[in-house]
Design a protein around this motif. Sequence first.
Motif, PDB file in Angstrom:
ATOM      1  N   MET A   1      -9.779   8.711   7.167  1.00  0.00           N
ATOM      2  CA  MET A   1      -9.817   7.413   7.809  1.00  0.00           C
ATOM      3  C   MET A   1      -8.923   6.407   7.081  1.00  0.00           C
ATOM      4  O   MET A   1      -8.215   5.618   7.689  1.00  0.00           O
ATOM      5  CB  MET A   1     -11.255   6.882   7.832  1.00  0.00           C
ATOM      6  CG  MET A   1     -11.405   5.600   8.630  1.00  0.00           C
ATOM      7  SD  MET A   1     -12.987   4.773   8.394  1.00  0.00           S
ATOM      8  CE  MET A   1     -12.698   3.995   6.802  1.00  0.00           C
ATOM      9  N   ILE A   2      -8.992   6.425   5.742  1.00  0.00           N
ATOM     10  CA  ILE A   2      -8.192   5.495   4.947  1.00  0.00           C
ATOM     11  C   ILE A   2      -6.706   5.788   5.131  1.00  0.00           C
ATOM     12  O   ILE A   2      -5.887   4.863   5.266  1.00  0.00           O
ATOM     13  CB  ILE A   2      -8.589   5.586   3.469  1.00  0.00           C
ATOM     14  CG1 ILE A   2     -10.085   5.292   3.282  1.00  0.00           C
ATOM     15  CG2 ILE A   2      -7.755   4.623   2.639  1.00  0.00           C
ATOM     16  CD1 ILE A   2     -10.491   3.919   3.768  1.00  0.00           C
ATOM     17  N   LYS A   3      -6.353   7.078   5.171  1.00  0.00           N
ATOM     18  CA  LYS A   3      -4.951   7.435   5.384  1.00  0.00           C
ATOM     19  C   LYS A   3      -4.467   6.950   6.744  1.00  0.00           C
ATOM     20  O   LYS A   3      -3.352   6.418   6.869  1.00  0.00           O
ATOM     21  CB  LYS A   3      -4.785   8.958   5.275  1.00  0.00           C
ATOM     22  CG  LYS A   3      -3.347   9.428   5.407  1.00  0.00           C
ATOM     23  CD  LYS A   3      -3.249  10.936   5.249  1.00  0.00           C
ATOM     24  CE  LYS A   3      -1.798  11.395   5.385  1.00  0.00           C
ATOM     25  NZ  LYS A   3      -1.694  12.876   5.246  1.00  0.00           N
ATOM     26  N   LYS A   4      -5.303   7.115   7.761  1.00  0.00           N
ATOM     27  CA  LYS A   4      -4.946   6.642   9.099  1.00  0.00           C
ATOM     28  C   LYS A   4      -4.804   5.124   9.114  1.00  0.00           C
ATOM     29  O   LYS A   4      -3.900   4.575   9.758  1.00  0.00           O
ATOM     30  CB  LYS A   4      -6.026   7.076  10.090  1.00  0.00           C
ATOM     31  CG  LYS A   4      -5.710   6.717  11.532  1.00  0.00           C
ATOM     32  CD  LYS A   4      -6.793   7.231  12.463  1.00  0.00           C
ATOM     33  CE  LYS A   4      -6.486   6.875  13.917  1.00  0.00           C
ATOM     34  NZ  LYS A   4      -7.560   7.370  14.817  1.00  0.00           N
ATOM     35  N   LEU A   5      -5.669   4.424   8.380  1.00  0.00           N
ATOM     36  CA  LEU A   5      -5.582   2.966   8.291  1.00  0.00           C
ATOM     37  C   LEU A   5      -4.273   2.542   7.646  1.00  0.00           C
ATOM     38  O   LEU A   5      -3.620   1.596   8.112  1.00  0.00           O
ATOM     39  CB  LEU A   5      -6.769   2.433   7.490  1.00  0.00           C
ATOM     40  CG  LEU A   5      -6.777   0.919   7.218  1.00  0.00           C
ATOM     41  CD1 LEU A   5      -6.826   0.136   8.519  1.00  0.00           C
ATOM     42  CD2 LEU A   5      -7.952   0.544   6.317  1.00  0.00           C
ATOM     43  N   ARG A   6      -3.870   3.237   6.577  1.00  0.00           N
ATOM     44  CA  ARG A   6      -2.606   2.905   5.924  1.00  0.00           C
ATOM     45  C   ARG A   6      -1.434   3.085   6.880  1.00  0.00           C
ATOM     46  O   ARG A   6      -0.536   2.235   6.946  1.00  0.00           O
ATOM     47  CB  ARG A   6      -2.401   3.797   4.697  1.00  0.00           C
ATOM     48  CG  ARG A   6      -3.301   3.474   3.510  1.00  0.00           C
ATOM     49  CD  ARG A   6      -2.745   4.094   2.252  1.00  0.00           C
ATOM     50  NE  ARG A   6      -3.632   3.919   1.128  1.00  0.00           N
ATOM     51  CZ  ARG A   6      -4.460   4.840   0.678  1.00  0.00           C
ATOM     52  NH1 ARG A   6      -4.532   6.025   1.282  1.00  0.00           N
ATOM     53  NH2 ARG A   6      -5.228   4.616  -0.363  1.00  0.00           N
ATOM     54  N   ILE A   7      -1.452   4.201   7.628  1.00  0.00           N
ATOM     55  CA  ILE A   7      -0.360   4.454   8.577  1.00  0.00           C
ATOM     56  C   ILE A   7      -0.322   3.365   9.644  1.00  0.00           C
ATOM     57  O   ILE A   7       0.752   2.879  10.016  1.00  0.00           O
ATOM     58  CB  ILE A   7      -0.535   5.850   9.217  1.00  0.00           C
ATOM     59  CG1 ILE A   7      -0.364   6.944   8.152  1.00  0.00           C
ATOM     60  CG2 ILE A   7       0.475   6.051  10.350  1.00  0.00           C
ATOM     61  CD1 ILE A   7      -0.649   8.339   8.664  1.00  0.00           C
TER      62      ILE A   7
END
Length: 402
Positions: A1-7
């Motif tokens: 989820m955090i990786k998707k938020l960064r993207i």
Amino acid sequence: MIKKLRIQLICVNMVIVAIMLSLLIGMLVYFVKRSVERQQFATLHRIANGSITAADVDENRDGKPNPLHFTVEFDDSGKLRGYGESSYDLKDEDFLRQLYRQAGAADELSGVLLDYNLRFVRAETERGPKFVFADMSFERAAASGLIEVAMLLGVVFLGGMYLVSLLLASWVARPVERAWKQQKQFIADVSHELKTPLTVIVSNAELLQQPGYNETQRAQFNDNILTMTKQMRHLVDSMLLLARVDNPQGEEGRVDLDFSAMVEDCILPFEPLFFERGLTFESEIEPNLHVQGNEQALRRCVDILLDNAQKYSEPGTVRLRLRKIGRLAELSILNPSPPFDKQECEEIFRRFYRRDEARTYSGGYGLGLPIAKGIVERHGGKLFCEWENGEISFTASVPIYS
């Protein structure tokens, strides 16, 4: 989820930057083009009015890519002629007639002949209309060069912004990532704390259903269930209180509070507890220290700190000190303690933190200090922990109300 938020953060930032950059480049090209057009038309009007000659303009170029100017008009003999500087053959009468005819067909006194890449201005003379032309090749070449440079700089800028966006996305997502990890840890801790009492309750309830146990044994099973139920209720109440502390909405109104008198009242119920544990308790309270706050919440905070001291103090003296430091009312509670390093003094305010990794129940769930810290911070103060010379101290600083 955090990786998707960064993207997503990077994509949103890059889209915004790309749109803003495109608008900036477009406006730059537009205004430069309009400025060049105004300057050229002004020059053409001056040439048409006889204020200057085309030769004067073209001779003063000084190597600059200024447009070439030439004039087409009828001479005294009625012959169409062109003079000035141009990349076209001004001796070609057919070419001059075509220019004259197309420029004369225009409704305005000035305009552009796109087929010939020329800008013109018309002026009336005794021999008929006179047309002054300017070559637009230099202008278009300059515009193309400007666009290329702007696009190159734009690509470089976007590349730089992409790197910056990576850093910004990581920085922005860091609190979310920390909150996400804390939430996962909180769920795991709550599950762990509920697992043991629930297991005891279920086991004893099953034993109650089994025949062969006498009344004394059944009473013990009931006592076990009641004890575990009370522990669970205490845990739920603590979590609800912690949720209220974390929620800034719905906070009760604050009043002018005599903090010194309140702390003295909080000490009274704990003095017997310190005595029972063989601890010496000393207090030093500066009178008439007033704060703006919620009395119930601040009482709970002081109770938590005193309860923590009587539970975990080693044999010796527990000291409470309330004094004025600048514009703050500083409450410190010190008790003998085994060594704590700086990291542990920070971790101690983490929810469900216990130094005992076995996490055996000792009357608390590691929620008291996080609740106290939340209460102090909601009152605009700070609560921190320090260990020095065999003593651990918890210091709460709250702004003084005057």
